[in-house]
Design an enzyme around this catalytic site. Structure first.
Site, PDB file in Angstrom:
ATOM      1  N   GLY A   7      -8.681   7.569  -6.668  1.00  0.00           N
ATOM      2  CA  GLY A   7      -7.613   6.990  -5.897  1.00  0.00           C
ATOM      3  C   GLY A   7      -7.691   5.508  -5.582  1.00  0.00           C
ATOM      4  N   ALA A   8      -6.339   4.841  -5.814  1.00  0.00           N
ATOM      5  CA  ALA A   8      -6.553   3.360  -5.361  1.00  0.00           C
ATOM      6  C   ALA A   8      -6.717   3.347  -4.185  1.00  0.00           C
ATOM      7  CB  ALA A   8      -5.049   3.036  -5.848  1.00  0.00           C
ATOM      8  N   ASP A   9      -6.136   3.906  -3.043  1.00  0.00           N
ATOM      9  CA  ASP A   9      -6.525   3.772  -1.686  1.00  0.00           C
ATOM     10  C   ASP A   9      -7.888   3.911  -1.270  1.00  0.00           C
ATOM     11  OD1 ASP A   9      -6.344   6.217  -2.190  1.00  0.00           O
ATOM     12  OD2 ASP A   9      -5.281   6.846  -0.527  1.00  0.00           O
ATOM     13  N   ARG A  10      -8.494   5.017  -1.970  1.00  0.00           N
ATOM     14  CA  ARG A  10     -10.044   5.084  -1.757  1.00  0.00           C
ATOM     15  C   ARG A  10     -10.799   3.847  -2.157  1.00  0.00           C
ATOM     16  NH1 ARG A  10     -11.096  10.734  -3.755  1.00  0.00           N
ATOM     17  NH2 ARG A  10     -12.995  10.713  -2.305  1.00  0.00           N
TER      18      ARG A  10
ATOM     19  N   THR B  80      -2.067  11.446   4.342  1.00  0.00           N
ATOM     20  CA  THR B  80      -1.470  12.745   4.059  1.00  0.00           C
ATOM     21  C   THR B  80      -2.689  13.794   3.751  1.00  0.00           C
ATOM     22  OG1 THR B  80       0.209  11.637   3.102  1.00  0.00           O
ATOM     23  CG2 THR B  80       0.063  13.929   2.757  1.00  0.00           C
TER      24      THR B  80
ATOM     25  N   THR C 181       3.120   9.523   1.980  1.00  0.00           N
ATOM     26  CA  THR C 181       4.102   9.684   2.917  1.00  0.00           C
ATOM     27  C   THR C 181       4.605   8.288   3.288  1.00  0.00           C
ATOM     28  OG1 THR C 181       2.567  11.389   4.295  1.00  0.00           O
ATOM     29  CG2 THR C 181       4.468  10.401   5.605  1.00  0.00           C
ATOM     30  N   ASN C 182       3.984   7.231   3.481  1.00  0.00           N
ATOM     31  CA  ASN C 182       4.639   5.799   3.769  1.00  0.00           C
ATOM     32  C   ASN C 182       4.212   4.807   2.940  1.00  0.00           C
ATOM     33  OD1 ASN C 182       6.051   6.504   6.304  1.00  0.00           O
ATOM     34  ND2 ASN C 182       4.214   7.055   6.957  1.00  0.00           N
TER      35      ASN C 182
ATOM     36  N   ASP D 216       0.788  -1.044   0.139  1.00  0.00           N
ATOM     37  CA  ASP D 216       0.014   0.108   0.045  1.00  0.00           C
ATOM     38  C   ASP D 216       1.009   1.172   0.072  1.00  0.00           C
ATOM     39  OD1 ASP D 216      -2.121   1.931   0.385  1.00  0.00           O
ATOM     40  OD2 ASP D 216      -1.821   1.857   2.634  1.00  0.00           O
TER      41      ASP D 216
END
Length: 265
Positions: free
Chosen positions: A108-111, A133, A10-11, A6
């Site tokens: 967004g992929a994370d969403r 972020t 930031t990370n 993932d």
């Protein structure tokens, strides 16, 4: 064993997963220039501590919101783990929910991953709040026809971005930590640091409460609010707007997406 990656602004989180269990997770700062070899050396040391061999990894999945990192992460999976990673956002990837947007590729992929995990874990209409972020609020509808759909949401600056902007733009203001002001929770600050803490911390509490309330009003139905990200637990202690905290939401979403695509080939 699945290697779930993932990539945030930031990370980057690397997680080793067996079935639905998250066996181990490691975090490294996001660096667009980091090579596959550098990732491999770092991961090798951590995996050795857990007595995990490279050969134990037989699958990988990547979700990234930082496109320049993708090539080297794909190369890492191919060269050192001998697997072709599934990439969230690629054509043909199944999610188990509908992406109800005019241009689904903008999400967004994370969403999307968070929405998949939330829909799998809870029933009804949902709001997913991710403290990263950026602070994102995503709406997942419980659709009787499709089973579930991602409806879009809200993107706000993350709290650390706001604090950094305040510190950098105002010469006499110090850098502060994310915490309730003065340790006593008083909104009215009696000195500069406490006043800044109040503005940042309770400003974000107001952001959470205000946006979730407006989303619920617009949707017109009861909704469950699920929070994830590093600051979810802290804010959960100071507002009733959050119903559930799940720090592993994104990784569990990656596990589910990979399993779904394995099932259907």
């Amino acid at each position: 064993m699945l290697l779930a990656i993932d990539v945030g602004n930031t990370n980057i989180v690397f997680a080793l997963c067996e079935g639905e269990d998250i066996r181990q997770r490691w975090r490294i700062s996001t660096d667009r220039q980091r090579t596959a070899d550098e990732y491999a050396v770092w991961l090798h040391q951590l995996m050795s501590l857990e007595h995990v061999e490279h050969s134990h990894i037989d699958a990988a999945i990547i979700a990234t919101v930082v496109p320049p990192t993708l090539f080297n992460l794909q190369h890492l999976c191919r060269k050192y783990f001998k697997v072709e990673p599934l990439v969230v956002g690629d054509a043909g990837v199944r999610y188990g929910i509908t992406i109800d947007l005019p241009n689904p590729g903008e999400a967004g992929a994370d969403r999307i991953v968070n929405a998949v995990a939330a829909h799998a874990g809870w029933t009804g209409d949902l709001i997913v709040v991710d403290f990263g972020t950026a602070t994102t609020f995503d709406v997942v509808a419980d659709d009787a026809v499709t089973g579930g759909s991602y409806q879009g949401g809200v993107i706000a600056p993350g709290i650390n971005l706001s604090m950094d902007a305040l510190y950098m733009a105002a010469a006499k203001l110090p850098r502060i930590a994310v915490e309730p002001p003065g340790g006593n929770g008083s909104v009215i600050g009696k000195n500069t640091v406490h006043a800044m803490q109040s503005g940042v911390f309770y400003g974000y509490v107001g952001l959470i409460e205000g946006l979730t309330a407006r989303i619920k009003l617009e949707v017109g139905r009861t909704m469950t609010v699920i929070a994830t990200g590093g600051l979810a637990t802290l804010f959960n202690r100071h507002t009733a707007a959050i119903d559930i905290v799940d720090g592993d939401l994104t990784i569990r979403g990656l596990i589910r997406i990979h399993a779904l695509n394995q099932k259907f080939g």
